[in-house]
Design a protein around this motif. Structure first.
Motif, PDB file in Angstrom:
ATOM      1  N   ILE A 142      56.173  31.833  32.421  1.00  0.00           N
ATOM      2  CA  ILE A 142      57.032  31.541  33.566  1.00  0.00           C
ATOM      3  C   ILE A 142      58.473  31.950  33.253  1.00  0.00           C
ATOM      4  O   ILE A 142      59.163  32.567  34.084  1.00  0.00           O
ATOM      5  N   ALA A 143      58.873  31.626  32.040  1.00  0.00           N
ATOM      6  CA  ALA A 143      60.236  31.973  31.638  1.00  0.00           C
ATOM      7  C   ALA A 143      60.440  33.479  31.699  1.00  0.00           C
ATOM      8  O   ALA A 143      61.434  33.977  32.235  1.00  0.00           O
ATOM      9  N   LYS A 144      59.456  34.182  31.179  1.00  0.00           N
ATOM     10  CA  LYS A 144      59.550  35.641  31.170  1.00  0.00           C
ATOM     11  C   LYS A 144      59.648  36.167  32.587  1.00  0.00           C
ATOM     12  O   LYS A 144      60.361  37.116  32.884  1.00  0.00           O
ATOM     13  N   GLU A 145      58.855  35.521  33.436  1.00  0.00           N
ATOM     14  CA  GLU A 145      58.846  35.957  34.828  1.00  0.00           C
ATOM     15  C   GLU A 145      60.242  35.808  35.426  1.00  0.00           C
ATOM     16  O   GLU A 145      60.743  36.689  36.120  1.00  0.00           O
ATOM     17  N   LYS A 146      60.839  34.665  35.114  1.00  0.00           N
ATOM     18  CA  LYS A 146      62.180  34.386  35.635  1.00  0.00           C
ATOM     19  C   LYS A 146      63.144  35.470  35.141  1.00  0.00           C
ATOM     20  O   LYS A 146      63.939  36.012  35.918  1.00  0.00           O
ATOM     21  N   ARG A 187      57.788  43.298  30.949  1.00  0.00           N
ATOM     22  CA  ARG A 187      56.578  43.507  31.735  1.00  0.00           C
ATOM     23  C   ARG A 187      55.365  43.581  30.800  1.00  0.00           C
ATOM     24  O   ARG A 187      54.331  42.959  31.041  1.00  0.00           O
ATOM     25  N   GLN A 188      55.566  44.291  29.725  1.00  0.00           N
ATOM     26  CA  GLN A 188      54.485  44.452  28.758  1.00  0.00           C
ATOM     27  C   GLN A 188      54.099  43.102  28.154  1.00  0.00           C
ATOM     28  O   GLN A 188      52.922  42.749  28.083  1.00  0.00           O
ATOM     29  N   GLU A 189      55.103  42.346  27.784  1.00  0.00           N
ATOM     30  CA  GLU A 189      54.830  41.035  27.193  1.00  0.00           C
ATOM     31  C   GLU A 189      54.101  40.135  28.176  1.00  0.00           C
ATOM     32  O   GLU A 189      53.166  39.413  27.824  1.00  0.00           O
ATOM     33  N   MET A 190      54.555  40.219  29.414  1.00  0.00           N
ATOM     34  CA  MET A 190      53.913  39.385  30.431  1.00  0.00           C
ATOM     35  C   MET A 190      52.457  39.770  30.601  1.00  0.00           C
ATOM     36  O   MET A 190      51.577  38.899  30.734  1.00  0.00           O
ATOM     37  N   LEU A 236      50.532  38.239  27.816  1.00  0.00           N
ATOM     38  CA  LEU A 236      50.368  36.799  28.014  1.00  0.00           C
ATOM     39  C   LEU A 236      49.306  36.530  29.080  1.00  0.00           C
ATOM     40  O   LEU A 236      48.444  35.652  28.945  1.00  0.00           O
ATOM     41  N   HIS A 237      49.455  37.295  30.134  1.00  0.00           N
ATOM     42  CA  HIS A 237      48.533  37.153  31.260  1.00  0.00           C
ATOM     43  C   HIS A 237      47.099  37.333  30.785  1.00  0.00           C
ATOM     44  O   HIS A 237      46.217  36.510  31.069  1.00  0.00           O
ATOM     45  N   GLU A 238      46.903  38.358  30.038  1.00  0.00           N
ATOM     46  CA  GLU A 238      45.559  38.661  29.537  1.00  0.00           C
ATOM     47  C   GLU A 238      45.048  37.523  28.660  1.00  0.00           C
ATOM     48  O   GLU A 238      43.907  37.082  28.768  1.00  0.00           O
ATOM     49  N   PHE A 239      45.954  37.057  27.811  1.00  0.00           N
ATOM     50  CA  PHE A 239      45.582  35.988  26.888  1.00  0.00           C
ATOM     51  C   PHE A 239      45.131  34.752  27.663  1.00  0.00           C
ATOM     52  O   PHE A 239      44.088  34.152  27.395  1.00  0.00           O
ATOM     53  N   LEU A 240      45.932  34.388  28.667  1.00  0.00           N
ATOM     54  CA  LEU A 240      45.613  33.192  29.450  1.00  0.00           C
ATOM     55  C   LEU A 240      44.309  33.394  30.222  1.00  0.00           C
ATOM     56  O   LEU A 240      43.516  32.469  30.388  1.00  0.00           O
ATOM     57  N   ASP A 241      44.143  34.597  30.688  1.00  0.00           N
ATOM     58  CA  ASP A 241      42.934  34.914  31.448  1.00  0.00           C
ATOM     59  C   ASP A 241      41.690  34.703  30.601  1.00  0.00           C
ATOM     60  O   ASP A 241      40.654  34.282  31.088  1.00  0.00           O
ATOM     61  N   GLU A 242      41.822  35.004  29.349  1.00  0.00           N
ATOM     62  CA  GLU A 242      40.639  34.963  28.487  1.00  0.00           C
ATOM     63  C   GLU A 242      40.273  33.553  28.073  1.00  0.00           C
ATOM     64  O   GLU A 242      39.179  33.323  27.550  1.00  0.00           O
ATOM     65  N   ILE A 243      41.153  32.627  28.229  1.00  0.00           N
ATOM     66  CA  ILE A 243      40.866  31.252  27.788  1.00  0.00           C
ATOM     67  C   ILE A 243      39.721  30.653  28.606  1.00  0.00           C
ATOM     68  O   ILE A 243      39.717  30.751  29.800  1.00  0.00           O
TER      69      ILE A 243
END
Lengths: 773, 597
Positions: free
Chosen positions: B539-543, B584-587, B590-597
């Motif tokens: 979220i922070a990154k998004e901000k 963007r890359q970091e996000m 992260l997105h991928e990581f969260l998706d995989e949980i």
């Protein structure tokens, strides 16, 4: 492929030309996608495992194969017609005349009961199938189920990827297919399923320590015991495994619960099978399990004492006393049991597993079966193909990540590989282990490689932003502004640029920015990406070769029913030799219903099942003396043989003869075994009498006893008048490539009753005794 | 005697006995001219057979043709029935032929009687070896046995060819080629009998089917499936002294002359899916050829059939329904042949089962000869009440009986859909069960710790999914902004770009607002502790990304307003651009990581 994936990654991460909602849609469902792919590929594997085993039905017909399956089919028929109690109490007077055989007490009923249940279920669902169809398709059906078990097993010991690969490998593994093609209605068909299932449940029980899984594994064991004599492998491997865990200090409460529950319940359940009975407490082969059971109790007790004593010194002395006591009591019990005959010693089959030369010297009847021979290297290669190389690799991965489960699969793999080396047919037992371990190797390798490619793939796009910006910096002098923006649009162009831009600047940038994503080691191997792709391609090539090999082996080698022989004709067409069925059907139709047929034991099951006539001996080689009597009759002169045949009430004698067609597994080639087995019980028969300088011959130089024994006469009766091959003398034996030595054969006590169209089976009628006046 | 005393018939008989090629069959055709010598009108004629023969009588037919002598018109079949006239000798069996019209005094009529006898040829010697020819005995009477006086009669016996061992000599008998003639005899009294015995060679296949079970199964989906189970015996002289394959292969014409090793089936045209098998599997020795008028199947049994040997097998084939089933005022009519399609076979016991579709009613069979009829039920695929089966049984069936018969029944077309519907509903229920299983909570204890933990973790997962959803929407907005910049560089439309930024800003604010309750939920949930930092980071990154994006956007728009050169713009936004990409890359990671949980 890898490059493409990288490009796709670049596309989606930088400027995303695809409409965002669609992307979001796919993004969100990654998990479901994965599940979908997994379930779909499992379903496909399930179907594949079934379909690849149908070659025999397509090439030939829906029929039962080989020898033993005919007995199983006959008993299943009996079971479905007469019900379970009749089956359980069945005294079969059609075999082992005049002794008969108590079927219910001398077979493993698992297969028949399974087929009968499937049959009942289908009938209940109003599918009017014939029991033969059910029997023919039982083995493929269970092979399909085995793939599912392999998936879960692989998932348990490694991860779901390895599970999937294991399922795919075992679905088409020739070592397993050899015993589970459609029509191969044999115990092994369901037993391998039961074996793997039991192992899976036990490993699951050890991993979870759950009583429920242990109970399930006990039932799995029960099913295995009901289906195949190979259950002895389980009851010895699992204690061995427990022992290894104890020794390596991996003892846990989970293990204690799993083993105790599985052993006690499994033993009690196994005693319900009449053929097995009290062997679990009475036979030497099962003693290891019991020993380990008591050892576990001692371990547990010591643990408890250690906890209570809380004193190291005291415990040490206690340990010494207890161990000495326990071991001496155990040894004493075993000694007394063995000495008093309560505990039976190991059987010959078991011995021959531990010592491959044992059977050859002591039990010719076991050694005479071709599938009991030690395995040749070529057949390992034939049955396992690339798995043979992947197996050690898988072992390496297992050792790298040791756990209770991987220790189990390693032990299963190593022991079964040893047994596979001892006996050809035990390749079957090794097949699941080899597939699982190879699957671990493949899965781990492929996973490592793809992760390499993926991180490598990501690095360029992390860089690509930078790279493109730096590129812009260098290019903006010459290029128009709008053009630059457009170049930013297109991800492919960026990637291209990046690839062309192998400047030090870009490299430096890459190393700067990709710290977060990559291991630092990656930079030390500049060609890693390409190597990974190459390796991956190589792996896929190998796997596809494996698939091709398996399909080829299945269709060429393992799908022939062996009842019907096929050969290529002179014009390339297929010629069918259906002589076996011709002869059996003739017996069925044109001999008295109570006629007794004497033949070598190989054909016993087929004669009773297809010919519906009483036989003297059959494939259930339970009475060596009886078989030796038949062997003696076959290897004696006609008058002596006639006496033996009279004493056995023989009406017809059936011999298999391949001299005309060149069919090599005929009775003349098996004859030495008849001599050996007969000679083993009746010393009148001496093997050297049939050999010339230790050589086995049928031509003019053959031993005189050979040329005049019953088997020779029956096989070659009137063959001397026959021209078999152009340019060869009459009586030229094509199977052995010689002209026979005795062309003028007269039969005094027998007469030719029937010979099949290719002479493969010859049936003789025993004449009634002559009138005395 | 009553009959014959009333009518004095005179018969001119010309009886020809064919002991033809047909195995065990003797076909006798008797042409007779009947003259009424009495005073009254005769309406029936009696035919007499000795009981010995009558019990082997398989078929009898009488034809009557108009006209006399050579110029025979169309022949009409006359009803011939078994009768027991009073006062006749017990040793004889009588059949009565009803004449089409009464025969007045002096009137004459020509009748053509065809009778077929089975098992009348007696092998003699009874046992032969493989190499011997088969000799048979035939016994009959030289005189035509009749309750009437016979004016003139001849008897011709046609033999299958080959050697004639002996025959009863008679004053006027002669053997020409393979035909023996007795007669003509004149003015024979009633019931005259003169036994004759013939002994001759007959190597024709004596194929006798002890039992034949034909099952004709009708499927209204378009198929008539015929399955025939044969138990076939060689009815000739028994074989003695073994069978030598060598002799049989080397000289089949001599050694094995009395055996047969192939049989021919003449199937209806368009027969398909033909199979030939027995209890132990398929038999591969068969040939099939056919044209539009017939299909011919030649089968070889597994082994040659010598005298006394038997075999059994099954032949099955499918026929197109429209050739055999017709609709007749609300009823269906099946019109199919009764006997076996095999050539020259005598069937001792023929059972024909007609299996009608499930739900057929009002079953009536019309068979041109007497049969035993019964009904039973057969269960086949997907049957619940079973299919009605009409069983017809007849003994002593010869090829002459291979004629059409009819079965009428009622059947409603709706019943056709029953089985597909059953299958469909079965699968439907299966899928419903799967859906129900997935969507219902099967756990026994709803208060156990693990259960609660599971529920909570599911909730957390759902929340994380929602967060990811929102983030995705944000990213979509960013993409839009990015796109607007590109448009700007092409069109230079600053105003629209500005408005777009404003709306985007509002959208992003909305989305951030939506995020708030979700994050608070995650804060409070113990299950989320391990992914919470990641979510917060995202979220922070998004901000951060938002801010940078806005900055970049405004910078670019400003530059455009101030008409800076492209190079300047590039320079100004370069640092932001760099950060944006990294973010963007970091996000994404992260997105991928969260998706995989």
């Amino acid at each position: 492929m890898g490059a493409k994936a990288a490009e796709n990654g670049a596309k989606s991460s930088s400027s995303a030309p695809s409409p965002p909602p669609l992307k979001a849609f796919f993004r969100l469902k990654t998990k479901q996608q994965e599940l979908l792919i997994r379930v779909a590929s499992l379903a496909l594997i399930y179907v594949l495992a079934f379909a690849v085993r149908l070659f025999s039905v397509l090439r030939y017909e829906s029929m039962i194969h080989e020898f033993d399956p005919y007995f199983n089919y006959r008993t299943t028929l009996f079971l479905t017609r007469n019900g379970f109690y009749e089956f359980w109490n069945w005294f079969d007077s059609e075999s082992w005349y005049p002794l008969g055989r108590i079927i219910g007490g001398t077979l493993y009923p698992g297969l028949m009961v399974t087929a009968a249940l499937i049959y009942r279920l289908l009938r209940f669902l109003t599918f009017a199938v014939h029991i033969r169809e059910v029997c023919v398709l039982t083995a493929p059906f269970f092979a399909s189920n085995t793939t599912i078990v392999a998936y879960f097993f692989g998932k348990e010991i490694w991860d779901s990827g390895a599970g999937l690969v294991a399922a795919a490998l075992i679905a088409i593994c020739p070592g397993y297919i050899s015993r589970s093609v459609a029509g191969s209605y044999d115990n092994e068909g369901v037993a391998i399923f039961a074996l793997l299932f039991t192992f899976y449940l036990f490993v699951k029980a050890v991993n979870t320590g759950s009583l429920a899984w242990a109970l399930a594994s006990a039932f799995g064991y029960f099913y295995m015991v009901s289906a195949w004599g190979g259950y002895v492998f389980i009851i010895n491997l699992i204690p061995l495994y427990v022992l290894v865990l104890l020794v390596t200090g991996r003892y846990s409460m989970r293990l204690y619960v799993a083993y105790n529950c599985m052993y006690i319940l499994g033993m009690l359940l196994a005693m319900q099978i009449r053929f097995v009975g009290f062997q679990h407490v009475q036979s030497g082969e099962h003693m290891a399990a019991m020993g380990v059971f008591f050892l576990l109790q001692v371990f547990y007790f010591l643990d408890w004492v250690k906890y209570m004593l809380n004193d190291k010194q005291l415990f040490q002395s206690f340990l010494r006393i207890t161990l000495t006591f326990a071991i001496s009591v155990g040894a004493l019990a075993l000694g007394i049991g063995t000495a008093s005959g309560y505990i039976s010693p190991w059987t010959g089959r078991f011995y021959s597993l531990l010592d491959p030369t044992y059977a050859k010297d002591h039990i010719p009847i076991i050694a005479s079966v071709s599938e009991h021979q030690p395995t040749a290297w070529s057949s390992f290669m034939f049955d396992f193909h690339i798995l043979l190389f992947l197996f050690p690799a898988g072992l390496y991965f297992c050792f790298k990540r040791l756990s209770d489960a991987t220790i189990f699969i390693v032990m299963y793999g190593l022991t079964s590989m040893y047994f596979a080396g001892v006996m050809v047919r035990l390749i079957l037992v090794a097949a699941p282990a080899v597939c699982l371990i190879s699957a671990i190797a493949i899965s781990a390798t492929v996973k490592n490689l793809t992760s390499l490619i993926r991180t490598k793939g990501k690095a360029p796009l992390a860089v690509s932003g930078k790279g493109s910006s730096s590129l812009k910096a260098s290019a903006k002098r010459s290029e128009a502004q709008a053009l630059r923006f457009r170049s930013l649009e297109s991800a492919e162009a960026q990637a291209l640029h990046f690839r062309s831009l192998e400047s030090a600047e870009a490299q430096a940038l890459a190393s700067e920015t990709s710290k977060a994503h990559e291991a630092s080691a990656d930079q030390s191997l500049p060609f890693q990406h390409n190597c990974a792709i190459a390796l991956l391609v190589g792996a896929f090539y190998l796997l596809s070769r494996y698939a091709i090999h398996c399909t080829w082996v299945t269709s060429e080698a393992y799908s022939s029913p062996s009842i019907v022989l096929a050969a290529r004709g002179a014009h390339g067409g297929r010629v069918i030799f259906d002589d076996y069925r011709e002869a059996y059907y003739w017996l069925r139709q044109n001999t008295p219903a109570d006629a007794k047929v004497m033949s070598w034991w190989d054909y016993g099951y087929q004669i009773t099942a297809m010919g519906n006539r009483t036989v003297i001996v059959d494939n259930n080689t339970w009475n060596n003396t009886h078989i030796a009597t038949v062997g003696r009759a076959m290897s004696s002169y006609e008058p002596e043989a006639y006496e033996i045949m009279q004493s056995l009430d023989v009406d017809y004698v059936l011999v298999v003869f391949g001299g005309l067609t060149g069919y090599s597994s005929d009775d003349i080639n098996k004859f030495l075994w008849m001599v050996r087995i007969g000679g083993g019980v009746f010393p009148v028969i001496k093997e050297p009498d049939y050999l010339v300088n230790g050589e086995y011959r049928v031509d003019k130089g053959a031993a005189p006893k050979m040329l005049n024994c019953l088997m020779y006469k029956l096989a070659y009766y009137r063959f001397g008048e026959m021209t078999t091959e152009y340019g060869k003398p009459t009586g030229y034996d094509r199977a052995r490539g010689v002209e026979i030595g005795n062309k003028d054969i007269k039969l005094e006590y027998l007469e030719e009753a029937f010979t099949t169209s290719n002479w493969i089976i010859r049936i003789y009628k025993v004449k009634p005794p002559k009138n005395r006046w | 005697m009553a009959t014959s005393s009333r009518f004095a018939f005179f018969l001119f008989c010309l009886s020809l006995l064919y002991s033809t090629a047909l195995s065990d069959l003797v076909i006798s055709r008797v042409d007779r001219r009947v003259e009424n010598g009495g005073n009254e009108i005769a309406s029936e004629v009696l035919l007499a057979f000795p009981n010995m023969q009558a019990k082997n009588l398989a078929a009898i037919k009488t034809f009557y043709s108009e006209g006399k002598g050579k110029e025979k018109g169309s022949s009409v079949s006359l009803p011939t029935t078994l009768v027991e006239p009073k006062g006749m000798p017990q040793e004889l069996t009588f059949y009565s032929v009803s004449l089409p019209k009464g025969l007045g005094k002096g009137g004459a009529i020509t009748l053509d009687v065809l009778s077929v006898f089975t098992h009348s040829l007696q092998p003699f010697p009874e046992e032969i070896t493989q190499a011997d020819v088969q000799l048979v005995l035939y016994q009959d009477s030289a005189y035509y046995l009749s309750p009437y006086k016979v004016k003139m009669q001849t008897l011709g016996i046609r033999l299958p060819g080959g050697r004639v061992e002996s025959y009863t000599k008679h004053p006027n008998s002669k053997l020409v080629d393979s035909e023996i003639r007795y007669g003509p005899f004149e003015k024979l009294p009633a019931f005259s009998y003169s036994p004759i015995v013939l002994h001759f060679e007959n190597n024709n296949p004596f194929a006798v089917a002890h039992e034949l079970l034909r099952e004709i199964e009708i499927s209204h989906w378009g198929n008539v499936q015929v399955t025939e189970h044969y138990t076939l015996v060689h009815g000739g002289a028994l074989t003695k002294g073994g069978f030598s394959r060598l002799d049989y292969q080397a000289r089949p014409a001599i050694r094995g002359v009395s055996s047969f090793n192939h049989l021919i089936f003449r199937l209806p045209p368009r027969a398909h899916s033909i199979y030939y098998r027995d209890e132990i599997g398929n038999i591969s020795t068969s040939h099939l050829w056919g044209d539009s008028r017939k299909t011919q199947l030649e089968i070889e049994p597994r082994f040659p059939i010598f005298g006394g040997w038997q075999t059994s097998f099954t032949v099955g084939y499918g026929l197109p329904l429209q050739d055999f089933l017709f609709k007749l005022d609300g009823k269906y009519m099946l019109n199919i042949t009764f006997g076996s399609p095999m050539d020259e076979v005598v069937i001792d016991n023929l059972i024909v089962k007609i299996v009608l579709p499930e739900g057929s009613k009002g079953i009536i069979a019309a068979v041109p000869f007497p049969t035993k009829q019964a009904e039973e039920i057969k269960y086949s695929h997907l049957d619940i009440v079973g299919r009605p089966v009409l069983v017809l049984e007849k003994n002593n069936v010869v090829p002459e009986d291979n004629i059409y018969f009819q079965v009428y029944y009622q059947f409603s077309k709706i019943s056709l859909l029953r089985e597909p519907m059953m299958l469909i509903s079965g699968f439907f229920l299966l899928f419903v069960a799967c859906i129900v299983y997935i969507h219902t909570d099967m756990s026994i204890s709803k208060s156990s710790a693990s259960y609660i933990a599971k529920i909570q973790s599911e909730e957390v997962q759902a929340t994380v999914q929602q967060v990811l959803n929102i983030i995705n929407q944000c990213l979509a907005v960013h993409d839009k902004l990015e796109a607007s910049l590109r448009d700007l560089s092409r069109t230079g439309d600053v105003q629209s770009c500005k408005t777009l930024r404003r709306t985007a800003d509002a959208q992003l604010k909305e989305l951030v607002k939506e995020l708030k309750p979700l994050t608070t939920f995650l804060h409070h949930s113990p299950q989320a502790s391990h992914i919470l930092p990641k979510v917060e980071e995202l979220i922070a990154k998004e901000k951060d990304l938002q801010d940078k994006m806005m900055l970049k956007h405004s910078t670019v728009v400003d530059c455009f307003e101030k008409k800076y050169s492209g190079k300047d713009i590039e320079n100004r936004i370069a640092p932001q651009q760099q950060k944006l990409t990294v973010l963007r890359q970091e996000m994404d990671d992260l997105h991928e990581f969260l998706d995989e949980i």
